[in-house]
Write a protein that holds these residues in place. Structure first.
Motif, PDB file in Angstrom:
ATOM      1  N   ARG A  87     -56.625 -26.917 -17.630  1.00  0.00           N
ATOM      2  CA  ARG A  87     -57.677 -27.569 -18.419  1.00  0.00           C
ATOM      3  C   ARG A  87     -58.686 -26.551 -18.948  1.00  0.00           C
ATOM      4  NH1 ARG A  87     -60.722 -32.666 -18.476  1.00  0.00           N
ATOM      5  NH2 ARG A  87     -62.321 -32.235 -20.051  1.00  0.00           N
ATOM      6  N   TYR A  88     -58.916 -25.512 -18.129  1.00  0.00           N
ATOM      7  CA  TYR A  88     -59.974 -24.553 -18.461  1.00  0.00           C
ATOM      8  C   TYR A  88     -59.417 -23.156 -18.650  1.00  0.00           C
ATOM      9  CZ  TYR A  88     -62.820 -28.342 -16.702  1.00  0.00           C
ATOM     10  OH  TYR A  88     -63.379 -29.570 -16.516  1.00  0.00           O
ATOM     11  N   ALA A  89     -60.053 -22.412 -19.575  1.00  0.00           N
ATOM     12  CA  ALA A  89     -59.750 -20.984 -19.725  1.00  0.00           C
ATOM     13  C   ALA A  89     -60.959 -20.205 -19.259  1.00  0.00           C
ATOM     14  CB  ALA A  89     -59.464 -20.667 -21.188  1.00  0.00           C
ATOM     15  N   TYR A  90     -60.726 -19.104 -18.599  1.00  0.00           N
ATOM     16  CA  TYR A  90     -61.787 -18.189 -18.184  1.00  0.00           C
ATOM     17  C   TYR A  90     -61.618 -16.935 -19.026  1.00  0.00           C
ATOM     18  CZ  TYR A  90     -62.003 -21.356 -14.213  1.00  0.00           C
ATOM     19  OH  TYR A  90     -62.119 -22.474 -13.426  1.00  0.00           O
ATOM     20  N   VAL A  91     -62.633 -16.653 -19.830  1.00  0.00           N
ATOM     21  CA  VAL A  91     -62.540 -15.519 -20.749  1.00  0.00           C
ATOM     22  C   VAL A  91     -63.385 -14.377 -20.200  1.00  0.00           C
ATOM     23  CG1 VAL A  91     -62.831 -14.751 -23.134  1.00  0.00           C
ATOM     24  CG2 VAL A  91     -62.312 -17.155 -22.652  1.00  0.00           C
ATOM     25  N   PHE A  92     -62.771 -13.229 -20.022  1.00  0.00           N
ATOM     26  CA  PHE A  92     -63.468 -12.046 -19.514  1.00  0.00           C
ATOM     27  C   PHE A  92     -63.744 -11.143 -20.702  1.00  0.00           C
ATOM     28  CE2 PHE A  92     -62.401 -13.159 -15.220  1.00  0.00           C
ATOM     29  CZ  PHE A  92     -61.146 -13.748 -15.292  1.00  0.00           C
ATOM     30  N   GLY A  93     -65.029 -10.916 -20.999  1.00  0.00           N
ATOM     31  CA  GLY A  93     -65.384 -10.160 -22.200  1.00  0.00           C
ATOM     32  C   GLY A  93     -65.863  -8.764 -21.893  1.00  0.00           C
ATOM     33  N   ARG A  94     -65.890  -7.952 -22.936  1.00  0.00           N
ATOM     34  CA  ARG A  94     -66.216  -6.541 -22.843  1.00  0.00           C
ATOM     35  C   ARG A  94     -67.626  -6.290 -22.334  1.00  0.00           C
ATOM     36  NH1 ARG A  94     -63.367  -2.081 -24.198  1.00  0.00           N
ATOM     37  NH2 ARG A  94     -63.907  -0.768 -22.483  1.00  0.00           N
ATOM     38  N   ILE A 135     -64.197 -21.760 -30.917  1.00  0.00           N
ATOM     39  CA  ILE A 135     -65.398 -21.798 -30.074  1.00  0.00           C
ATOM     40  C   ILE A 135     -66.112 -20.469 -30.254  1.00  0.00           C
ATOM     41  CG2 ILE A 135     -66.282 -22.121 -27.725  1.00  0.00           C
ATOM     42  CD1 ILE A 135     -63.490 -23.271 -27.032  1.00  0.00           C
ATOM     43  N   THR A 136     -67.395 -20.514 -30.558  1.00  0.00           N
ATOM     44  CA  THR A 136     -68.160 -19.283 -30.757  1.00  0.00           C
ATOM     45  C   THR A 136     -69.110 -19.065 -29.587  1.00  0.00           C
ATOM     46  OG1 THR A 136     -69.797 -20.530 -32.000  1.00  0.00           O
ATOM     47  CG2 THR A 136     -68.078 -19.444 -33.269  1.00  0.00           C
ATOM     48  N   GLY A 137     -69.734 -17.904 -29.589  1.00  0.00           N
ATOM     49  CA  GLY A 137     -70.753 -17.626 -28.573  1.00  0.00           C
ATOM     50  C   GLY A 137     -70.200 -17.034 -27.302  1.00  0.00           C
ATOM     51  N   LEU A 138     -69.083 -16.315 -27.403  1.00  0.00           N
ATOM     52  CA  LEU A 138     -68.519 -15.715 -26.195  1.00  0.00           C
ATOM     53  C   LEU A 138     -68.854 -14.237 -26.053  1.00  0.00           C
ATOM     54  CD1 LEU A 138     -66.416 -18.258 -26.884  1.00  0.00           C
ATOM     55  CD2 LEU A 138     -65.350 -17.303 -24.878  1.00  0.00           C
ATOM     56  N   GLY A 139     -69.810 -13.765 -26.872  1.00  0.00           N
ATOM     57  CA  GLY A 139     -70.284 -12.400 -26.659  1.00  0.00           C
ATOM     58  C   GLY A 139     -69.330 -11.364 -27.207  1.00  0.00           C
ATOM     59  N   ASN A 140     -69.286 -10.221 -26.558  1.00  0.00           N
ATOM     60  CA  ASN A 140     -68.471  -9.101 -27.017  1.00  0.00           C
ATOM     61  C   ASN A 140     -67.053  -9.263 -26.496  1.00  0.00           C
ATOM     62  OD1 ASN A 140     -67.193  -6.694 -27.535  1.00  0.00           O
ATOM     63  ND2 ASN A 140     -68.941  -5.423 -26.976  1.00  0.00           N
ATOM     64  N   LEU A 141     -66.146  -9.631 -27.412  1.00  0.00           N
ATOM     65  CA  LEU A 141     -64.745  -9.820 -27.007  1.00  0.00           C
ATOM     66  C   LEU A 141     -63.873  -8.689 -27.544  1.00  0.00           C
ATOM     67  CD1 LEU A 141     -64.328 -13.673 -27.561  1.00  0.00           C
ATOM     68  CD2 LEU A 141     -64.886 -12.451 -25.461  1.00  0.00           C
ATOM     69  N   ALA A 142     -64.446  -7.505 -27.721  1.00  0.00           N
ATOM     70  CA  ALA A 142     -63.684  -6.393 -28.262  1.00  0.00           C
ATOM     71  C   ALA A 142     -62.483  -6.074 -27.382  1.00  0.00           C
ATOM     72  CB  ALA A 142     -64.561  -5.170 -28.405  1.00  0.00           C
ATOM     73  N   HIS A 143     -62.626  -6.239 -26.072  1.00  0.00           N
ATOM     74  CA  HIS A 143     -61.451  -6.264 -25.203  1.00  0.00           C
ATOM     75  C   HIS A 143     -61.643  -7.503 -24.358  1.00  0.00           C
ATOM     76  CE1 HIS A 143     -58.745  -5.498 -21.844  1.00  0.00           C
ATOM     77  NE2 HIS A 143     -58.098  -4.698 -22.643  1.00  0.00           N
ATOM     78  N   ALA A 144     -60.766  -8.454 -24.474  1.00  0.00           N
ATOM     79  CA  ALA A 144     -60.960  -9.684 -23.716  1.00  0.00           C
ATOM     80  C   ALA A 144     -59.636 -10.111 -23.124  1.00  0.00           C
ATOM     81  CB  ALA A 144     -61.502 -10.780 -24.620  1.00  0.00           C
ATOM     82  N   THR A 145     -59.713 -10.758 -21.993  1.00  0.00           N
ATOM     83  CA  THR A 145     -58.508 -11.283 -21.390  1.00  0.00           C
ATOM     84  C   THR A 145     -58.845 -12.656 -20.826  1.00  0.00           C
ATOM     85  OG1 THR A 145     -56.707 -10.759 -19.887  1.00  0.00           O
ATOM     86  CG2 THR A 145     -58.870 -10.058 -19.214  1.00  0.00           C
ATOM     87  N   VAL A 146     -57.820 -13.447 -20.598  1.00  0.00           N
ATOM     88  CA  VAL A 146     -58.011 -14.858 -20.262  1.00  0.00           C
ATOM     89  C   VAL A 146     -57.103 -15.238 -19.104  1.00  0.00           C
ATOM     90  CG1 VAL A 146     -57.725 -17.212 -21.164  1.00  0.00           C
ATOM     91  CG2 VAL A 146     -58.568 -15.409 -22.666  1.00  0.00           C
ATOM     92  N   VAL A 147     -57.634 -16.031 -18.164  1.00  0.00           N
ATOM     93  CA  VAL A 147     -56.776 -16.699 -17.186  1.00  0.00           C
ATOM     94  C   VAL A 147     -57.092 -18.186 -17.262  1.00  0.00           C
ATOM     95  CG1 VAL A 147     -56.633 -14.684 -15.666  1.00  0.00           C
ATOM     96  CG2 VAL A 147     -58.352 -16.460 -15.200  1.00  0.00           C
ATOM     97  N   PHE A 148     -56.241 -19.003 -16.663  1.00  0.00           N
ATOM     98  CA  PHE A 148     -56.377 -20.455 -16.764  1.00  0.00           C
ATOM     99  C   PHE A 148     -56.534 -21.101 -15.394  1.00  0.00           C
ATOM    100  CE2 PHE A 148     -55.711 -20.798 -21.224  1.00  0.00           C
ATOM    101  CZ  PHE A 148     -54.890 -19.735 -21.557  1.00  0.00           C
TER     102      PHE A 148
END
Lengths: 116, 389
Positions: B71-78, B53-66
C-alpha cells in the motif's frame, strides 16, 4: 625612426594583438547548445557522484564554498586528468581545456542550473 | 414488489460505484523524477501514469521500498529525506529529514522496521514503518575512530540487516530483534572501498563489490561464524582498468543454473561467476561499463544498462550462451530498468530524453512511451515480496 617604419610597427602590433585575441577567443566560454550540454553534463553526469545540486555524495561538494579554496586552474586540471587512486575519473576525452576552465570558474561562482 | 425492485436497483448501483473506486496495488509502481523532487505513480497493466506526487525533496539519488501490503512506498532521498507515500491516495503520509545525505534503505522481513543507509553522518538509522518514529541508530565508526559512508544496505531474514562501510572496508550485520537495541557483528578488513552489495534471492550470500581492488567480499549468512571470504581476486589484473564515470549497482542480478552475472568495475564487461567455486568463468564484452545487470524473471535473459558515455544503450544477454544477443537504444541516459513481476515487460527510464519506454521482452518492441521529467529509478510493488530488495 621614419614615419613609415613607425606606421609599419604600429600595424604589426595591431595585427599581432588581433591574432592573440582570436586565439584567446577560441579557448573561451562555450556558447549556445554546447553550453547547455555542458551544464547538463556537470549536473547529471558529474552529479552521479557529486549530486545533482553539487552538494556532494560519493564525491565531495562542488559548491562555491569548497571550490573557492582552490585555484580555478587547479580545479581544471582535476577535471581533465582525474585523481588517480580515487573514484574521480579524467574527463579530458569529453572537454577542451577551455571548457574545463569554464566549468571550474562557474563552479566557483555557483554553477548554473539546467534550463528545461 | 416495486419496493423490492427499487431496493435491488439501488443495491446494484451502490456496488457499481464502490467497485469503480477500488483497485489493487500489485501492478503499481513509483518512478523517480530526480530533478523536480517528484515521483510518478504508474500502473503496469495498462502502461499508464496515474498521477504525480511532489514535495519529496532532493531525489537526485533515490530508492524505494514497499510496505508488506504493497500500500505504501518509502522513498529515500539524497537530502536525507524519508517519505512515506500512499500509493492509492497518491499523497505523502509522513516525511522526515533524518540525515544530511542518504543513499538507500531497506525494510525488515516482518515489515515493521525501515533502515536507512547514510553517507552523512555515516551510519544506519532505523524507523518504525508505521509512524516513521526513530527507533535506533548505528554510527559507522570503526575501531580507529574513523567514520564511513554506509553502502550496500540490505534486509536479510529474521530481522537482520547487513551493510558495508566504504572507507573502512568493513561489513556489519545488525540483528534488530529488539528494535531499540541493535546487536552488531563487525567483519573488518573485507576489502578496499566496498561500493555496493547484494543479497542472493535465497537470502544466503551477501556479496560486496570492491572499488579499490579487484575482487569481491562474500558473507555466508547461513554460516556467519565463518566470516567474510574474499573472492574473484584475480579478475582483470592483466589489463589496465578504464576510468569509471558511474559506479555499478549490485541489485537484481541475473542467475542461470549456478552462474551469477555481475557488472565488472572499470571495464566494459559483465562477469559470469560460478557460484560453486566463486570464480569468474567468463568475461562477456558489452557496449560500455555496466551499471545494472538484471535478470528477466522466468527467462534465460539478462539485461544490462551502462554508465556515461555509453548510457544510451541497453543490451540483452542470453544466459546459457553467455553472450549479448540484442542491443537497444531506448533514448539518452538510460538510468534504470525494471521488469514486471513475471517478466513480460521491462520499463526503462531515459533520463535525458525525458521519457519512459516499455518493451515487450519477447519481441524487443516498444509497447509504450510515457513522458517523465528526468526519470531515474523505477520501482514496482512486487519488490515487497523479495528479500534483499
Amino acid at each position: 625612426m621614419t614615419a613609415g617604419k613607425k606606421m609599419k610597427r604600429f600595424l604589426l602590433i595591431v595585427v599581432l594583438g588581433l591574432n592573440t585575441q582570436i586565439v584567446w577567443a577560441s579557448d573561451q566560454a562555450p556558447e549556445g547548445a554546447r553550453r547547455t550540454e555542458l551544464i547538463r553534463l556537470v549536473r547529471e553526469d558529474c552529479g552521479s557522484c557529486h549530486g545533482l545540486t553539487l552538494e556532494g555524495g560519493l564525491g565531495p561538494p562542488l559548491l562555491p564554498v569548497t571550490m573557492n579554496q582552490k585555484d580555478a586552474a587547479a580545479i581544471r586540471e582535476v577535471i581533465l586528468n582525474g585523481l588517480p587512486g580515487t573514484p574521480m575519473p579524467p574527463w579530458a576525452r569529453f572537454l577542451t581545456p577551455g571548457e574545463a576552465q569554464w566549468i571550474a570558474t562557474e563552479l566557483q561562482k555557483g554553477f548554473p542550473d539546467e534550463v528545461r | 414488489m416495486k419496493y423490492v425492485s427499487l431496493l435491488a436497483v439501488l443495491f446494484l448501483l451502490s456496488g457499481c460505484v464502490s467497485t469503480a473506486t477500488l483497485r489493487g496495488t500489485g501492478d503499481l509502481g513509483v518512478v523517480v523524477e530526480r530533478a523536480t523532487g517528484s515521483v510518478q505513480i504508474v500502473e503496469t497493466s495498462g502502461h499508464s501514469i496515474l498521477g504525480e506526487i511532489t514535495g519529496l525533496g532532493n531525489l537526485a539519488h533515490a530508492t524505494v521500498v514497499f510496505s508488506r501490503d504493497q500500500r505504501y512506498a518509502y522513498v529515500f532521498g539524497r537530502d536525507g529525506g524519508l517519505t512515506k507515500v500512499d500509493l492509492l491516495t497518491r499523497r505523502i503520509v509522513k516525511r522526515t529529514i533524518q540525515a544530511g545525505d542518504s543513499i538507500g534503505g531497506a525494510i525488515s522481513s516482518d515489515g515493521r522496521i525501515i533502515a536507512v543507509a547514510n553517507y552523512t553522518p555515516g551510519g544506519v538509522k532505523f524507523f518504525s514503518s508505521d509512524t516513521l518514529e526513530p527507533l535506533a541508530e548505528i554510527p559507522a565508526i570503526s575501531a580507529d575512530g574513523s567514520r564511513s559512508k554506509v553502502v550496500g544496505l540490505v534486509d536479510a531474514s529474521n530481522d537482520v540487516f547487513v551493510f558495508a562501510l566504504f572507507e573502512a572496508g568493513e561489513i556489519w550485520l545488525a540483528d534488530m530483534h529488539d528494535p531499540h537495541h541493535p546487536k552488531v557483528t563487525k567483519y573488518t578488513n573485507v576489502g578496499k572501498q566496498p561500493y555496493d552489495s547484494l543479497l542472493t534471492p535465497n537470502g544466503r550470500w551477501y556479496l560486496s563489490g570492491m572499488f579499490g581492488e579487484d575482487g569481491m567480499a562474500l558473507l555466508d549468512l547461513w554460516h556467519p561464524e565463518n566470516g567474510v571470504k574474499r573472492i574473484l581476486g584475480t579478475y582483470g589484473r592483466e589489463d589496465a582498468k578504464m576510468p569509471v564515470y558511474k559506479m555499478p549497482h549490485l541489485e537484481g542480478w541475473g542467475f542461470y543454473d549456478h552462474y551469477a552475472f555481475v557488472p565488472a568495475v572499470g571495464r566494459p564487461e559483465v562477469l559470469v561467476i560460478d557460484m560453486n567455486t566463486w570464480t569468474v568463468v567468463k568475461h562477456i564484452p558489452t557496449r560500455g561499463q555496466p551499471v545494472f545487470v538484471v535478470g528477466q524473471p522466468a527467462s534465460r535473459r539478462i539485461w544490462v544498462n551502462f554508465a556515461f558515455p555509453d548510457n544510451q544503450y541497453l543490451q540483452v544477454i542470453d544466459a546459457p550462451e553467455q553472450q549479448v544477443i540484442k542491443t537497444l537504444e531506448p533514448g539518452k541516459g538510460v538510468m534504470f530498468l525494471e521488469f514486471t513481476p513475471r517478466g513480460e515487460n521491462v520499463w526503462v527510464s531515459a533520463r535525458d530524453s525525458d521519457k519512459l519506454v516499455v518493451y515487450d521482452t519477447e519481441t524487443f518492441e516498444p509497447v509504450a512511451e510515457l513522458p517523465s521529467v528526468r526519470p531515474s529509478g523505477i520501482f514496482f510493488t512486487p519488490r515487497a515480496n523479495h528479500i534483499g530488495w
